[in-house]
Design a protein around this motif. Structure first.
Motif, mmCIF file in Angstrom:
data_model
loop_
_atom_site.group_PDB
_atom_site.id
_atom_site.type_symbol
_atom_site.label_atom_id
_atom_site.label_comp_id
_atom_site.label_asym_id
_atom_site.label_seq_id
_atom_site.Cartn_x
_atom_site.Cartn_y
_atom_site.Cartn_z
ATOM 1 N N GLY A 47 0.815 -1.210 0.000
ATOM 2 C CA GLY A 47 0.000 0.000 0.000
ATOM 3 C C GLY A 47 0.845 1.254 0.000
ATOM 4 O O GLY A 47 0.427 2.306 0.471
ATOM 5 N N ASP A 48 2.080 1.129 -0.537
ATOM 6 C CA ASP A 48 3.001 2.271 -0.562
ATOM 7 C C ASP A 48 2.818 3.017 -1.886
ATOM 8 O O ASP A 48 3.040 2.456 -2.960
ATOM 9 C CB ASP A 48 4.441 1.749 -0.427
ATOM 10 N N THR A 49 2.377 4.253 -1.797
ATOM 11 C CA THR A 49 2.076 5.007 -3.007
ATOM 12 C C THR A 49 3.223 5.932 -3.429
ATOM 13 O O THR A 49 3.070 6.731 -4.352
ATOM 14 C CB THR A 49 0.805 5.860 -2.809
ATOM 15 N N ASN A 50 4.368 5.793 -2.773
ATOM 16 C CA ASN A 50 5.519 6.638 -3.115
ATOM 17 C C ASN A 50 6.067 6.221 -4.483
ATOM 18 O O ASN A 50 6.627 5.147 -4.646
ATOM 19 C CB ASN A 50 6.589 6.458 -2.027
ATOM 20 N N ARG A 51 5.917 7.100 -5.462
ATOM 21 C CA ARG A 51 6.312 6.778 -6.843
ATOM 22 C C ARG A 51 7.818 6.890 -7.044
ATOM 23 O O ARG A 51 8.340 6.474 -8.078
ATOM 24 C CB ARG A 51 5.639 7.765 -7.817
ATOM 25 N N SER A 52 8.529 7.456 -6.101
ATOM 26 C CA SER A 52 9.930 7.791 -6.384
ATOM 27 C C SER A 52 10.792 6.548 -6.586
ATOM 28 O O SER A 52 11.785 6.595 -7.287
ATOM 29 C CB SER A 52 10.504 8.685 -5.277
ATOM 30 N N TYR A 53 10.388 5.413 -5.993
ATOM 31 C CA TYR A 53 11.183 4.192 -6.222
ATOM 32 C C TYR A 53 11.158 3.822 -7.698
ATOM 33 O O TYR A 53 12.181 3.503 -8.300
ATOM 34 C CB TYR A 53 10.626 3.029 -5.395
ATOM 35 N N LEU A 54 9.960 3.857 -8.286
ATOM 36 C CA LEU A 54 9.815 3.492 -9.696
ATOM 37 C C LEU A 54 10.485 4.541 -10.579
ATOM 38 O O LEU A 54 11.174 4.213 -11.541
ATOM 39 C CB LEU A 54 8.324 3.364 -10.045
ATOM 40 N N ASP A 55 10.289 5.808 -10.237
ATOM 41 C CA ASP A 55 10.857 6.878 -11.060
ATOM 42 C C ASP A 55 12.385 6.855 -11.039
ATOM 43 O O ASP A 55 13.037 7.092 -12.047
ATOM 44 C CB ASP A 55 10.348 8.249 -10.570
#
Ligand code: ZN
Length: 326
Positions: A47-55
């Protein structure tokens, strides 16, 4: 004081010393490099919505173990210095296991494309010790994950208690692994000879929850300032950081969000197999609990449940979940 050690104890300590003397032993490199699909699944599941890992193409640090987790069919090359110690404990009758400590240290982010290699060091066996679960040994080991350039990416200290499960006393539990139902409210009158060995932690943060369970209520902590619900209970609201707490009484209904069927290892006081589910409440939080009153293979994602309160012994009542009749 006279040291009286049995041959089992001597043998265990000998194996532990031998494994510890090996120092850090390199394991098999990860089957796959750090990759975006796996990171995406993890973020979704958490449920982690932090996009920075993918970006940025970096993995959440807590995923360290994910990359090198051996599969169900483990080969001889997947053995680590820990396996021989755990096998010797099993052979010595210490078949129960419960994780007691896990500390992770993150040195840097693992980057997409790099392949991690674990290295395991067995760091100690202490015991035999008498614990609430039974007599057992604490086994401790450390894993370091190395990335490109042999740089340590993350480390983990892991400790388990391997214990000799207590013999079940008279009055065996029903095959579902749960004790008999009690009225949703009112005192528990059924006499139970055995004391259920696994006691939930009750402290100032969780006292309201267990008080509710004794009254046949499922209480969910709420923030007294912003009203947000949270479970498990904690000291501070993750939304507004207020320490003012209250609770609401949930309807006592839910659906299976996820579940496992526990077959092994043996759990003191319980009969296997039993179902442990993450139950999603309509109030918006999820609670972990056993699903009872139905065979494990009847349980599925989305199954509708109702809360039920089971007396485990003369003092302890646990909230569990039963199929909701339509
Ligand atoms: Zn709040």
């Amino acid at each position: 004081m006279t040291e009286t050690r049995t041959s089992t104890e001597d043998g265990l300590l000998e194996i532990a010393e031998k494994q510890a003397a090996l120092g850090e032993v390199r394991g098999t490199p990860a089957a796959d490099p750090v990759n975006i699909p796996m990171i995406r699944h993890w973020l979704d599941a958490m449920g982690d919505t932090n996009r920075s890992y993918l970006d940025k193409g970096i993995a959440p640090p807590a995923m360290a173990q994910v990359w090198t987790m051996p599969g169900v069919r483990r080969g001889a090359k997947d053995r680590s210095p820990v396996d021989d110690v755990l096998a010797a404990l099993d052979a010595g009758g210490y078949t129960g296991v419960v994780a007691t400590n896990c500390e992770q240290t993150y040195h840097r982010h693992a980057r997409v494309g790099e392949r991690l290699t674990p290295a395991t060091r067995f760091s100690g066996l202490s015991g035999p010790k008498r614990t609430a679960l039974g007599d057992g040994y604490f086994a401790t080991w450390n894993v370091t994950w190395y990335g490109e350039g042999d740089e340590p990416v993350a480390e983990m200290m892991f400790r388990v208690l391997k214990f000799r499960p207590r013999r079940r006393r008279e009055s065996p539990a029903p095959a579902t692994g749960a004790a008999s139902p009690v009225a949703a409210t009112g005192p528990v009158t059924a006499a139970r000879p055995a004391s259920y060995p696994l006691r939930p932690a009750q402290n100032r943060d969780t006292a309201f929850f267990w008080e509710g369970v004794r009254q046949g209520e499922l209480r969910v902590q709420s923030c007294a300032d912003c009203g947000r619900l949270r479970h498990p209970p904690g000291p501070v609201c993750p939304s507004c950081r207020s320490a003012n707490r209250s609770y609401v009484v949930a309807r006592g209904e839910g659906t299976v969000f996820s579940y496992v069927v526990h077959h092994h290892p043996p759990v003191p006081g319980r009969e296997t197999p039993f179902v442990v589910a993450v139950v999603e409440l309509p109030e918006g939080v999820r609670i972990v609990g056993n699903v009872v009153d139905c065979p494990p293979d009847a349980v599925g994602i989305g199954m509708e449940l109702r809360a039920t309160y089971r007396a485990m012994d003369d003092e302890l009542i646990l909230p569990m979940w039963a199929p909701r009749e339509s």
